[in-house]
Design an enzyme around this catalytic site. Structure first.
Site, short mmCIF file in Angstrom:
data_model
loop_
_atom_site.label_atom_id
_atom_site.label_comp_id
_atom_site.label_asym_id
_atom_site.label_seq_id
_atom_site.Cartn_x
_atom_site.Cartn_y
_atom_site.Cartn_z
N HIS A 162 0.82 -1.22 0.00
CA HIS A 162 0.00 0.00 0.00
C HIS A 162 0.85 1.26 0.00
O HIS A 162 0.40 2.33 -0.42
CB HIS A 162 -0.93 -0.01 1.22
CG HIS A 162 -2.13 0.87 1.09
ND1 HIS A 162 -2.23 1.88 0.17
CD2 HIS A 162 -3.29 0.89 1.79
CE1 HIS A 162 -3.39 2.49 0.29
NE2 HIS A 162 -4.06 1.91 1.25
N ASN A 409 -11.49 -8.07 -18.33
CA ASN A 409 -11.63 -9.20 -19.25
C ASN A 409 -10.28 -9.46 -19.89
O ASN A 409 -9.81 -8.68 -20.72
CB ASN A 409 -12.70 -8.88 -20.30
CG ASN A 409 -13.02 -10.07 -21.19
OD1 ASN A 409 -12.21 -10.99 -21.34
ND2 ASN A 409 -14.20 -10.07 -21.78
#
Length: 476
Positions: A162, A409
């Site tokens: 992070h 996708n």
């Protein structure tokens, strides 16, 4: 539909390191002052796909092996632009973390799980996801795991540091990775679309370099770690992860209820869904605090604010829009639990708007950058993350409405389900609402809270927070 909880096995079949496809000069990249506000903590994210052969009209056989090859090739290409994810975090001469861009690469894990997608317990990711489908980061900045399921489906998951990236930055990378694997239009090798080309100009977040007065609100929100109270000798209770869905109808009802009971004279717009949702959750957590221990005086809630739009005038062109790194602030409110329980939802929304408004200006983020500079090399920390359990519950809400599920996708179909996974070890809870994969106005809500808080949420608001199941997901 059978749910197998965590009673399944995941076997690692291959591990390798994927580096950027093109060589580049090794160099160090400093972390920005806003990066330095983040502790050493990792964040996970995962995406689930059905067996591609069930819906594919292609005569080409799509196998797990071919999907992994596609993922790795695209990863090597996208790392040319997103080279920070192929680096390592090291310490500089001041003992501060910085990024060594050396193209050590990204650890890529291949695995096989003896469970079908429809049997995964999405409601309880502590059992079904943690340590099984989402990988633990051992080296570098970023790690990926692709897991083949018994039904022919696949789970693609990653974990990132992070301190190097916030969710906005990681979403940019994920979308670019998917586009590289399955471009909708012809692309040159290793080419990133302009809209997702990352900007690493740390000078965009440089301190102003002249005497400035730090607004008192920043000292209320952040603290140098040298001034933190000593750790409590009391054993802290573990937090649990759960995933729910909230229907669009219930979100509208909360928004309507909040609008009917808030002080309209203070704001010209009706409450947003996120404001109404967060206020409702704050009230529920206060209920849990009263039930648990009446001595707990206050309940704290923080809201993550992205500073990119606030700093647009401080950058050139699209640089801040495409800036890669942390551009976050976490304002929070602290209210007596009795008030949160007794007051109407609109009253709580007014308070949410009040404390969030402090962090929605350019001056706030510039002041926060200056505050970090003033305290370096001593790191700072958001106060909402420390000391909450002694005086009452504390949690943070981070909007995941930009979660890129519909764009992930890779060439074998759309995502059936995806979510962040952030079971960090701090005392404050964490909540991330994301759009539903059904794209019907519902929200998916990842929660990492104390057990007693989750029990109150389910007992008092089970009609709003519904455990996520395959029966819900298969409607899509």
């Amino acid at each position: 539909m059978g749910i197998e909880n965590g009673n399944f096995t995941v076997s690692i079949t291959n591990e390798e390191v994927v580096a950027a496809a093109l060589p580049f000069h090794e160099h160090s990249l400093p972390l920005s002052n806003l990066d330095l506000l983040l502790p050493k903590v990792d964040v996970g994210v995962f995406f689930c796909y059905k067996n591609p052969m069930l819906s594919s009209t292609s005569i080409t056989l799509i196998t797990f092996e071919s999907m992994v090859v596609s993922l790795k090739k695209a990863l090597a290409k996208v790392l040319v632009s997103y080279y920070v994810f192929a680096g390592e975090v090291v310490s500089n001469s001041l003992g501060e973390p910085e990024l060594l861009c050396n193209n050590r690469g990204v650890d890529f894990v291949e695995a096989v799980a003896d469970i079908e997608l429809k049997c995964l317990n999405f409601y309880n990711p502590d059992e079904s996801v943690e340590g099984k489908l989402v990988p633990k980061k051992k080296h570098g900045v970023f790690v990926i795991q692709a897991t083949s399921l018994k039904c022919g489906g696949i789970v693609v998951a990653c974990t990132f540091d992070h301190r190097i990236a916030d969710a906005y930055s990681t979403n940019m990378f994920l979308v670019s990775w998917a586009e590289m694997a399955h471009p909708t239009k012809p692309m040159k090798p290793t080419t990133i679309t302009t809209t997702n080309k990352p900007c690493f100009r740390r000078s965009l977040l440089s301190p102003r370099g002249y005497p400035t007065s730090i607004h008192h609100s920043i000292n209320d929100m952040y603290i140098p770690i040298s001034k933190l109270p000593p750790p409590s000798s009391t054993t802290t209770k573990p937090l649990l992860s759960r995933i729910y869905y909230v229907t669009g109808e219930n979100l509208y009802r909360l928004q309507k209820l909040a609008g009917a009971t808030c002080n309209g004279s203070n704001y010209n717009t009706k409450p947003t869904k996120l404001e109404s949702f967060s206020a409702y959750l704050w009230k529920l957590i206060a209920h849990a605090a009263i039930k648990e221990d009446s001595k707990m005086a206050i309940a704290k809630m923080g809201i993550v604010v992205d500073g990119r739009k606030r700093l647009e005038n401080y950058s050139i062109g699209e640089e801040m829009t495409n800036y890669f790194g942390n551009v976050l602030s976490i304002p929070f409110g602290a209210k007596p639990i009795e008030e949160l329980v007794d007051k109407p939802l609109g009253w709580v929304v007014d308070d949410v708007r009040e404390f969030v408004s402090i962090a929605t200006t350019e001056e706030h983020f510039l002041g926060l950058i200056d505050w970090v500079e003033m305290n370096r090399p001593i790191p700072g920390l958001a106060k909402i993350y420390c000391g909450g359990s002694k005086e009452g519950p504390a949690f943070v809400v981070s909007s995941g409405q930009r979660f890129p599920e519909e764009k992930m996708n890779f060439g074998w179909g759309e995502v059936v389900f995806g979510s962040y996974h952030f079971p960090w070890c701090g005392e404050a809870g964490y909540v991330m609402p994301m759009p539903s994969p059904l794209r019907n106005g519902d929200w998916i809500v990842y929660m990492h809270l104390l057990k007693q808080h989750l029990e109150i949420i389910e007992s008092k608001a089970g009609h709003v927070f519904v455990p996520l199941t395959w029966d819900y997901l298969k409607q899509g």
